[in-house]
Write an enzyme that holds these catalytic residues in place. Sequence first.
Site, PDB file in Angstrom:
ATOM      1  CE1 TYR A   5      -4.147  -2.167   5.152  1.00  0.00           C
ATOM      2  CE2 TYR A   5      -3.507  -0.030   4.555  1.00  0.00           C
ATOM      3  CZ  TYR A   5      -3.848  -1.142   3.940  1.00  0.00           C
ATOM      4  OH  TYR A   5      -3.919  -1.467   2.760  1.00  0.00           O
TER       5      TYR A   5
ATOM      6  CB  SER B 281      -1.060  -0.116   1.384  1.00  0.00           C
ATOM      7  OG  SER B 281      -1.435   1.239   1.311  1.00  0.00           O
TER       8      SER B 281
HETATM    9  P1  NAP Z   1     -11.493  -5.916   0.206  1.00  0.00           P
HETATM   10  O1  NAP Z   1     -12.360  -5.445  -1.027  1.00  0.00           O
HETATM   11  O2  NAP Z   1     -11.790  -5.564   1.372  1.00  0.00           O
HETATM   12  O3  NAP Z   1     -11.291  -7.439  -0.049  1.00  0.00           O
HETATM   13  C1  NAP Z   1     -10.478  -8.099   0.785  1.00  0.00           C
HETATM   14  C2  NAP Z   1     -10.235  -9.747   0.111  1.00  0.00           C
HETATM   15  O4  NAP Z   1      -9.327 -10.100   1.200  1.00  0.00           O
HETATM   16  C3  NAP Z   1     -11.615 -10.388   0.433  1.00  0.00           C
HETATM   17  O5  NAP Z   1     -11.521 -11.205  -0.851  1.00  0.00           O
HETATM   18  C4  NAP Z   1     -11.541 -11.236   1.493  1.00  0.00           C
HETATM   19  O6  NAP Z   1     -12.259 -12.420   1.492  1.00  0.00           O
HETATM   20  C5  NAP Z   1      -9.978 -11.364   1.699  1.00  0.00           C
HETATM   21  N1  NAP Z   1      -9.345 -11.836   2.895  1.00  0.00           N
HETATM   22  C6  NAP Z   1      -9.503 -10.797   3.951  1.00  0.00           C
HETATM   23  N2  NAP Z   1      -8.775 -11.520   5.078  1.00  0.00           N
HETATM   24  C7  NAP Z   1      -8.437 -12.765   4.760  1.00  0.00           C
HETATM   25  C8  NAP Z   1      -7.773 -13.830   5.194  1.00  0.00           C
HETATM   26  N3  NAP Z   1      -7.658 -13.812   6.468  1.00  0.00           N
HETATM   27  N4  NAP Z   1      -7.735 -15.024   4.505  1.00  0.00           N
HETATM   28  C9  NAP Z   1      -8.063 -15.144   3.290  1.00  0.00           C
HETATM   29  N5  NAP Z   1      -8.662 -14.047   2.511  1.00  0.00           N
HETATM   30  C10 NAP Z   1      -8.974 -12.920   3.117  1.00  0.00           C
HETATM   31  O7  NAP Z   1      -9.836  -5.472  -0.078  1.00  0.00           O
HETATM   32  P2  NAP Z   1      -9.377  -4.581  -1.335  1.00  0.00           P
HETATM   33  O8  NAP Z   1      -9.223  -3.113  -1.169  1.00  0.00           O
HETATM   34  O9  NAP Z   1      -9.451  -5.352  -2.605  1.00  0.00           O
HETATM   35  O10 NAP Z   1      -7.677  -4.817  -0.923  1.00  0.00           O
HETATM   36  C11 NAP Z   1      -6.979  -5.903  -1.254  1.00  0.00           C
HETATM   37  C12 NAP Z   1      -5.463  -5.690  -0.794  1.00  0.00           C
HETATM   38  O11 NAP Z   1      -5.241  -4.218  -1.373  1.00  0.00           O
HETATM   39  C13 NAP Z   1      -5.062  -5.387   0.477  1.00  0.00           C
HETATM   40  O12 NAP Z   1      -3.880  -6.251   0.729  1.00  0.00           O
HETATM   41  C14 NAP Z   1      -5.214  -4.029   0.857  1.00  0.00           C
HETATM   42  O13 NAP Z   1      -4.251  -3.952   2.019  1.00  0.00           O
HETATM   43  C15 NAP Z   1      -4.659  -3.649  -0.541  1.00  0.00           C
HETATM   44  N6  NAP Z   1      -4.821  -2.069  -0.592  1.00  0.00           N
HETATM   45  C16 NAP Z   1      -6.146  -1.776  -0.950  1.00  0.00           C
HETATM   46  C17 NAP Z   1      -6.392  -0.226  -0.988  1.00  0.00           C
HETATM   47  C18 NAP Z   1      -7.679   0.381  -1.526  1.00  0.00           C
HETATM   48  O14 NAP Z   1      -7.572   1.410  -1.631  1.00  0.00           O
HETATM   49  N7  NAP Z   1      -8.471  -0.318  -1.503  1.00  0.00           N
HETATM   50  C19 NAP Z   1      -5.326   0.460  -0.893  1.00  0.00           C
HETATM   51  C20 NAP Z   1      -4.055   0.006  -0.544  1.00  0.00           C
HETATM   52  C21 NAP Z   1      -3.758  -1.320  -0.392  1.00  0.00           C
HETATM   53  P3  NAP Z   1     -13.806 -12.349   1.938  1.00  0.00           P
HETATM   54  O15 NAP Z   1     -14.669 -11.830   0.708  1.00  0.00           O
HETATM   55  O16 NAP Z   1     -14.199 -13.942   1.972  1.00  0.00           O
HETATM   56  O17 NAP Z   1     -13.886 -11.817   3.210  1.00  0.00           O
END
Ligand code: NAP
Length: 247
Positions: free
Chosen positions: A156, A142
């Site tokens: 985080y 991130s």
């Molecule tokens: P999201 O929409 O909340 O989706 C999270 C995903 O991770 C879901 O598929 C969830 O599964 C899964 N998950 C969470 N905990 C888990 C675990 N313990 N074991 C297996 N699967 C797990 O998140 P996102 O925004 O797409 O984020 C994805 C990545 O991008 C993360 O690493 C996040 O830190 C990073 N990121 C996101 C942003 C942003 O702006 N969105 C910015 C910087 C970094 P379920 O559906 O089954 O709950």
Amino acid sequence: MKIILITGASRGIGGATAILAAKAGYAVAVNYRRNRTAAEQVVSEITGKGGTAVAIQADITREEEVMKLFSETDRVFGRLDVLVNNAGILEPQMRLEEMDAARLSRIFAANITGQILCAREAVKRMSLKHGGSGGAIVNVSSIAAKTGAPGEYIDYAASKGAIDTFTVGLAKEVAEEGIRVNAVRPAFIYTDIHADGGEPGRIERIKASIPLRRGGLAGEVAEAILWLASEKSSYSTGIFINVSGGR
Ligand code: NAP
């Protein structure tokens, strides 16, 4: 056909990466934690267009479930070419004074321990040293690793800083074994994660301060992930692509 395993692929960035990977010709292992319906939707979208995908439940914070995730991928596909270490969590915004040990354990278990355990299992399968045929690991960090996310979630941010360091170290450790390890640093991407942070409208609040003046789409992050996964980035290892609108 190349095999890609994407953790947390039921929604958000992982889901978009699964769909784009299938379009690029990969067979996709779609890992999810709880939301089976969402994972099955990603699989149906892929198989409906003639692609190959399977949903595999596993909580990556549990070592035995990580082992099961990889053995199930072995059983279904017989090999592994790419791991996208995407699963990650955010907790409600707060200052350090309010954070307790239980919260820190949840953040570090999902964002650090889980990613490292998945990378370990991928290395065992891909490394030339272990009889594999090489591969690529893409970690999802991130931009918070750089900004520190003060007043919102410095825990985080610290977990993502650890992933950056892990990316650099592992890239050097396994380079001569045929494995490249790189990372993307997204920010301000429209997914459900901001609601978990307690502010679903966070991007709208701050978008005027983002140089590109908008939030990003999960598919825009997926493009960077798949470039790092592919042979198009064959001379890059230990690098980072910021997908963060210029921040
Ligand atoms: P999201 O929409 O909340 O989706 C999270 C995903 O991770 C879901 O598929 C969830 O599964 C899964 N998950 C969470 N905990 C888990 C675990 N313990 N074991 C297996 N699967 C797990 O998140 P996102 O925004 O797409 O984020 C994805 C990545 O991008 C993360 O690493 C996040 O830190 C990073 N990121 C996101 C942003 C942003 O702006 N969105 C910015 C910087 C970094 P379920 O559906 O089954 O709950």
